[in-house]
Design a protein around this motif. Structure first.
Motif, mmCIF file in Angstrom:
data_model
loop_
_atom_site.group_PDB
_atom_site.id
_atom_site.type_symbol
_atom_site.label_atom_id
_atom_site.label_comp_id
_atom_site.label_asym_id
_atom_site.label_seq_id
_atom_site.Cartn_x
_atom_site.Cartn_y
_atom_site.Cartn_z
ATOM 1 N N SER A 297 0.849 -1.186 0.000
ATOM 2 C CA SER A 297 0.000 0.000 0.000
ATOM 3 C C SER A 297 0.889 1.242 0.000
ATOM 4 O O SER A 297 2.107 1.149 0.252
ATOM 5 N N PRO A 298 0.338 2.425 -0.258
ATOM 6 C CA PRO A 298 1.153 3.639 -0.151
ATOM 7 C C PRO A 298 1.821 3.774 1.217
ATOM 8 O O PRO A 298 2.997 4.150 1.306
ATOM 9 N N GLN A 299 1.077 3.443 2.285
ATOM 10 C CA GLN A 299 1.647 3.548 3.634
ATOM 11 C C GLN A 299 2.786 2.543 3.827
ATOM 12 O O GLN A 299 3.817 2.840 4.441
ATOM 13 N N THR A 300 2.584 1.324 3.295
ATOM 14 C CA THR A 300 3.626 0.304 3.414
ATOM 15 C C THR A 300 4.881 0.713 2.654
ATOM 16 O O THR A 300 6.006 0.501 3.125
ATOM 17 N N ALA A 301 4.698 1.318 1.497
ATOM 18 C CA ALA A 301 5.851 1.782 0.725
ATOM 19 C C ALA A 301 6.674 2.784 1.524
ATOM 20 O O ALA A 301 7.915 2.730 1.534
ATOM 21 N N ILE A 302 6.011 3.688 2.220
ATOM 22 C CA ILE A 302 6.716 4.669 3.051
ATOM 23 C C ILE A 302 7.499 3.976 4.156
ATOM 24 O O ILE A 302 8.651 4.337 4.457
ATOM 25 N N LYS A 303 6.900 2.960 4.775
ATOM 26 C CA LYS A 303 7.593 2.235 5.846
ATOM 27 C C LYS A 303 8.867 1.580 5.321
ATOM 28 O O LYS A 303 9.910 1.592 5.988
ATOM 29 N N PHE A 304 8.800 0.998 4.136
ATOM 30 C CA PHE A 304 9.994 0.386 3.564
ATOM 31 C C PHE A 304 11.060 1.439 3.249
ATOM 32 O O PHE A 304 12.254 1.217 3.464
ATOM 33 N N LEU A 305 10.628 2.580 2.720
ATOM 34 C CA LEU A 305 11.583 3.648 2.442
ATOM 35 C C LEU A 305 12.276 4.113 3.722
ATOM 36 O O LEU A 305 13.493 4.341 3.748
ATOM 37 N N GLU A 306 11.509 4.241 4.801
ATOM 38 C CA GLU A 306 12.078 4.698 6.070
ATOM 39 C C GLU A 306 13.117 3.718 6.607
ATOM 40 O O GLU A 306 14.088 4.131 7.248
ATOM 41 N N GLN A 307 12.934 2.425 6.358
ATOM 42 C CA GLN A 307 13.896 1.437 6.844
ATOM 43 C C GLN A 307 15.250 1.611 6.179
ATOM 44 O O GLN A 307 16.287 1.353 6.794
ATOM 45 N N LEU A 308 15.270 2.034 4.920
ATOM 46 C CA LEU A 308 16.535 2.283 4.240
ATOM 47 C C LEU A 308 17.058 3.687 4.547
ATOM 48 O O LEU A 308 18.226 3.863 4.887
ATOM 49 N N TRP A 309 16.193 4.698 4.459
ATOM 50 C CA TRP A 309 16.644 6.075 4.630
ATOM 51 C C TRP A 309 16.901 6.447 6.102
ATOM 52 O O TRP A 309 17.570 7.409 6.389
ATOM 53 N N ASN A 310 16.356 5.641 7.037
ATOM 54 C CA ASN A 310 16.596 5.845 8.467
ATOM 55 C C ASN A 310 16.204 7.260 8.896
ATOM 56 O O ASN A 310 16.902 7.909 9.685
ATOM 57 N N ASP A 326 20.183 11.660 0.974
ATOM 58 C CA ASP A 326 20.764 10.334 1.214
ATOM 59 C C ASP A 326 20.271 9.771 2.540
ATOM 60 O O ASP A 326 19.855 10.521 3.443
ATOM 61 N N PRO A 327 20.322 8.462 2.718
ATOM 62 C CA PRO A 327 19.974 7.850 4.005
ATOM 63 C C PRO A 327 20.885 8.332 5.124
ATOM 64 O O PRO A 327 22.042 8.703 4.886
ATOM 65 N N VAL A 328 20.362 8.315 6.334
ATOM 66 C CA VAL A 328 21.158 8.612 7.515
ATOM 67 C C VAL A 328 21.930 7.356 7.884
ATOM 68 O O VAL A 328 21.334 6.294 8.119
ATOM 69 N N VAL A 348 23.582 4.086 1.585
ATOM 70 C CA VAL A 348 23.762 5.131 0.577
ATOM 71 C C VAL A 348 23.901 4.511 -0.811
ATOM 72 O O VAL A 348 23.286 4.973 -1.783
ATOM 73 N N ALA A 349 24.691 3.445 -0.916
ATOM 74 C CA ALA A 349 24.867 2.781 -2.209
ATOM 75 C C ALA A 349 23.550 2.158 -2.681
ATOM 76 O O ALA A 349 23.222 2.207 -3.871
ATOM 77 N N THR A 350 22.794 1.578 -1.746
ATOM 78 C CA THR A 350 21.510 0.982 -2.108
ATOM 79 C C THR A 350 20.539 2.047 -2.607
ATOM 80 O O THR A 350 19.824 1.838 -3.603
#
Length: 457
Positions: A297-310, A326-328, A348-350
């Motif tokens: 879902s749109p909300q789930t996509a954001i959660k996945f992005l947050e896991q990488l971008w921290n 860039d991710p933290v 960052v590379a990912t």
């Protein structure tokens, strides 16, 4: 001379609500009502599957301090569910995931030995570790262990459990001639085990179970995990379900067995696999696309992005491009309590790889997440899926698959009704059970030191 056809092993995983499940589908039912477990187990047994697999969650997953849409409120105790299912099934193996980081060998061995008795030899234990300090807060010891320490404890835990399982030789129960009461001789259940993690000794009070020991599964994919499996597991719950990736994993793990005095057929490789069936391959592809959109879902996509971008991305537009920042790097403040392990080795590379792919393919943030988190192994008509499964097994990419349907509890039904008969026609999957225990189904012998069930005389 041509290579003899391998027999395919099939099992079924009852999923919790996560991004493999479409909980919003009208056909989706409860993940906690016993009837859901019964339907799922009876379908697997009707399909002559080796076993049913239950995962374990010792705490609801959170992100940013809130429970999010990759989990479900309500996750029944594994042993309770499997013991109840033992009463409504006859041949299906019953596999439960139990943590070696936050439990004790005596208690777990007693529970699995009891389940093996109650099911007449159908119990299996998926031994896992936990790196999660967040989960550790639920337990007195708390905290988390570094990877090498987790596996050291797991190895000690399993060794101690084996001592307990083997503390009954199998011939130590006699019948009281007067009262008809079963008595044990003086040596029954006597055990000692001492190492850096456990110092225990006493009497194990569950007699030898029908399989001697339950079947042992392992699910870790690190080098430590692979070595742990090669040393003492009967099967691996793997994530390597494609041809090249599967063949590499298969060869690597099987290649570790000889130094432990084990043969290739003493450890089975069983990747998890999702599937989407249609009347044609094209129809199945269309359904698969809709399923992936429902899973992310749109909300789930954001959660996945947050896991990488921290970082907090709650204001990010999931239908827009990926974040430009860039991710933290450093301590993970989004996946709360999980600071000991990063989700990605080089965030960052990912992120750069994701941006390049999104730009090349014209993908929004959500569409990119749909692509990079895709888990659909088998998509097509029943004929196409049957051929693909058979090909992967015969090509030594696996010994079979643990199927994860995207709808619970009825999602397994189409596979059993449509694909299983085609595998049976090919002669690579059983038409009926030939044994009674899970070890029989998997083609595994009783381990040395575990000489069979106790018998009353």
């Amino acid at each position: 001379m041509s290579k003899p056809l391998k027999q395919i092993h099939l099992a079924a995983h009852f999923p919790g609500v996560n991004n493999t499940t479409v909980w919003s589908d009208p056909a989706s039912g409860s993940h906690i009502d016993f009837e859901s477990f019964v339907h799922f187990a009876e379908t697997a047994e009707r399909g002559k599957f080796d076993f049913m697999f239950l995962a374990e969650g010792l705490r609801l997953r959170e992100q940013g301090g809130e429970i999010y849409d990759l989990d479900v409120v309500g996750r029944p105790d594994t042993f309770t569910v499997l013991a109840a299912l033992a009463a409504v099934t006859e041949r299906l193996g019953l596999t439960g995931t139990i943590n070696s980081t936050f439990n004790e060998p005596y208690e777990v061995a007693r529970q699995f030995a009891s389940l093996d008795h109650l099911s007449d030899g159908r119990a299996a234990w998926n031994v896992v570790t936990s790196w999660d300090a967040f989960t550790g807060e639920n337990f007195r010891r708390g905290g988390y262990l570094a990877e090498d320490q987790r596996y050291q404890r797991a190895e000690s835990f399993l060794a101690a459990a084996h001592v307990l399982f083997d503390s009954w030789r199998g011939d130590e129960i006699v019948a009281d001639k007067v009262g008809g009461v079963y008595l044990a001789d003086a040596a029954a259940g006597s055990f000692t085990h001492s190492d850096a993690h456990f110092d225990i000794g006493g009497r194990f009070n569950v007699p030898r179970s029908p399989q001697g020991r339950p079947v042992i599964f392992q699910a870790g994919d690190s080098d430590h995990g692979r070595e742990f499996a090669a040393a003492g597991a009967d099967a691996i719950f793997s994530r390597h379900g494609t041809l090249e990736d599967g063949q590499a994993f298969y060869a690597d793990v099987k290649g570790r067995l000889a130094k432990y005095g084990r043969r290739d057929d003493q450890l089975l490789i069983l990747p998890a696999a999702t599937f989407v069936l249609g009347d044609t391959d094209a129809e199945a592809a269309d359904i698969a696309h809709d399923v992936r959109l429902a899973q992310v879902s749109p909300q789930t996509a954001i959660k996945f992005l947050e896991q990488l971008w921290n970082r907090d991305l709650s204001d990010h537009d999931p239908d827009g491009p990926l974040p430009s920042v860039d991710p933290v790097v450093g301590e993970n403040t989004i996946a709360r309590g999980r600071a000991s392990v990063r989700m990605y080795r080089d965030p960052v590379a990912t992120a750069r790889e994701w941006r390049a792919r999104a730009e090349a393919e014209g993908l929004s943030s959500r569409e990119l997440i749909v692509e990079v988190t895709g888990r659909q192994n088998f998509v097509g008509s029943a004929q196409t899926v049957a051929e693909r499964i058979d090909h992967l097994v015969q090509a030594d990419a696996s010994d079979g698959f643990i199927l994860v349907p995207h709808v619970t509890p009825g999602g397994l039904d189409p596979f059993v009704d449509q694909v299983v008969p085609l595998l049976q026609e090919r002669g690579t999957f059983r038409s009926d059970y030939e044994g009674t225990t899970l070890r029989d189904h998997l083609g595994l012998s009783v381990p040395a030191g575990a000489v069979g069930a106790a018998s009353a005389v």
